[in-house]
Enzyme design. Sequence first.
Site, mmCIF file in Angstrom:
data_model
loop_
_atom_site.group_PDB
_atom_site.id
_atom_site.type_symbol
_atom_site.label_atom_id
_atom_site.label_comp_id
_atom_site.label_asym_id
_atom_site.label_seq_id
_atom_site.Cartn_x
_atom_site.Cartn_y
_atom_site.Cartn_z
ATOM 1 N N HIS A 74 -72.431 114.138 16.667
ATOM 2 C CA HIS A 74 -71.901 113.779 15.347
ATOM 3 C C HIS A 74 -72.495 114.613 14.212
ATOM 4 O O HIS A 74 -71.950 114.618 13.110
ATOM 5 C CB HIS A 74 -72.174 112.298 15.073
ATOM 6 C CG HIS A 74 -71.733 111.396 16.183
ATOM 7 N ND1 HIS A 74 -72.617 110.859 17.103
ATOM 8 C CD2 HIS A 74 -70.510 110.965 16.540
ATOM 9 C CE1 HIS A 74 -71.941 110.116 17.965
ATOM 10 N NE2 HIS A 74 -70.665 110.174 17.658
ATOM 11 N N GLU A 126 -71.045 110.753 11.789
ATOM 12 C CA GLU A 126 -70.529 112.060 11.376
ATOM 13 C C GLU A 126 -70.447 112.162 9.863
ATOM 14 O O GLU A 126 -70.784 113.200 9.276
ATOM 15 C CB GLU A 126 -69.143 112.297 11.984
ATOM 16 C CG GLU A 126 -68.557 113.657 11.596
ATOM 17 C CD GLU A 126 -67.124 113.851 12.063
ATOM 18 O OE1 GLU A 126 -66.363 114.553 11.363
ATOM 19 O OE2 GLU A 126 -66.759 113.309 13.130
ATOM 20 N N SER A 223 -64.755 105.791 16.850
ATOM 21 C CA SER A 223 -63.675 105.884 15.870
ATOM 22 C C SER A 223 -62.365 106.315 16.525
ATOM 23 O O SER A 223 -61.315 105.704 16.305
ATOM 24 C CB SER A 223 -64.060 106.872 14.762
ATOM 25 O OG SER A 223 -62.982 107.079 13.868
#
Length: 308
Positions: A74, A126, A223
């Site tokens: 990330h 991220e 996600s």
Amino acid sequence: MRVVLAQPRGFCAGVVRAVEIVERALQKYGPPVYVRHEIVHNRHVVEDLRARGAVFVKEVEEIPVGAVAVFSAHGVARKVEGEAALRQLDVLDATCPLVTKVHNEGRRYAAQGRAVVLVGHAGHPEVIGTMGQIDAPVHLVATAAEVEALPLPRDTPVSFITQTTLSVDDTRGVIAAIRARFDDVTGPDTRDICYATQNRQTAVRELARIAPVVLVVGAANSSNSNRLREIAAECGARAYLIADAAALDPAWVDGATAVGVTAGASAPERLVEDLVARLRSLGAASVEALPGIVEDVTFRLPASLAAE
């Protein structure tokens, strides 16, 4: 009941690279190899690496001075890089190259004197890393309403960047709101959304047209996996996000003529295979894979590991 598999599904090139970095580091240096945060968002991947000698920590300060450390796929903030240098860590950066591309774009826009708007989800690793890579204020938005609420005059020169794992459709709408809100806007449109995210979303839409039930293998904190489930539901399927075969409720597939199966970009194929086996035990008569994009993208390993 037939089982229909999406193509593509599962691991993307960035995840393959990140996991391989930890595996090769363990081979080269021996355990322990310290990994800041989950290398990717999947419990099974993390537990497998932990069993081989990887030690997962929340912060750099938990890593012994001079140890071998890996940054997750990330990405991390510059502050974290600085902390690692102070502790004289031998760092292997597993940041996905597509995330690094976003970092570079954001820094370039900031250097041009533009306000930087990041389209992403607050709290996602991220996003935290990207905001910490840019030496200027970064305005985080996730919706068109948040764009309207930005405390910036209309004539502000604005640039935008995006979290790589968002929906193409959702991001396009927020980008349109940015362009409507400001007079001077520049940015990469949806090009920062990675190829793997786009390919898996296209595949799950096709899957949902065929199968009334869609199972997405992936972690609850992933996600891209969550968005695959949402897209399948938006397309009319009864869609469920499950961590593994053990999480399948037989009632979900009872009476279904077809069950679609896909996996998020951080879910290993063995979890899909386990789920297919479970569906067979529940009466699935056939398994087929949809035609789709065959991904051949690869990312280079760090130089210190590439020759190993």
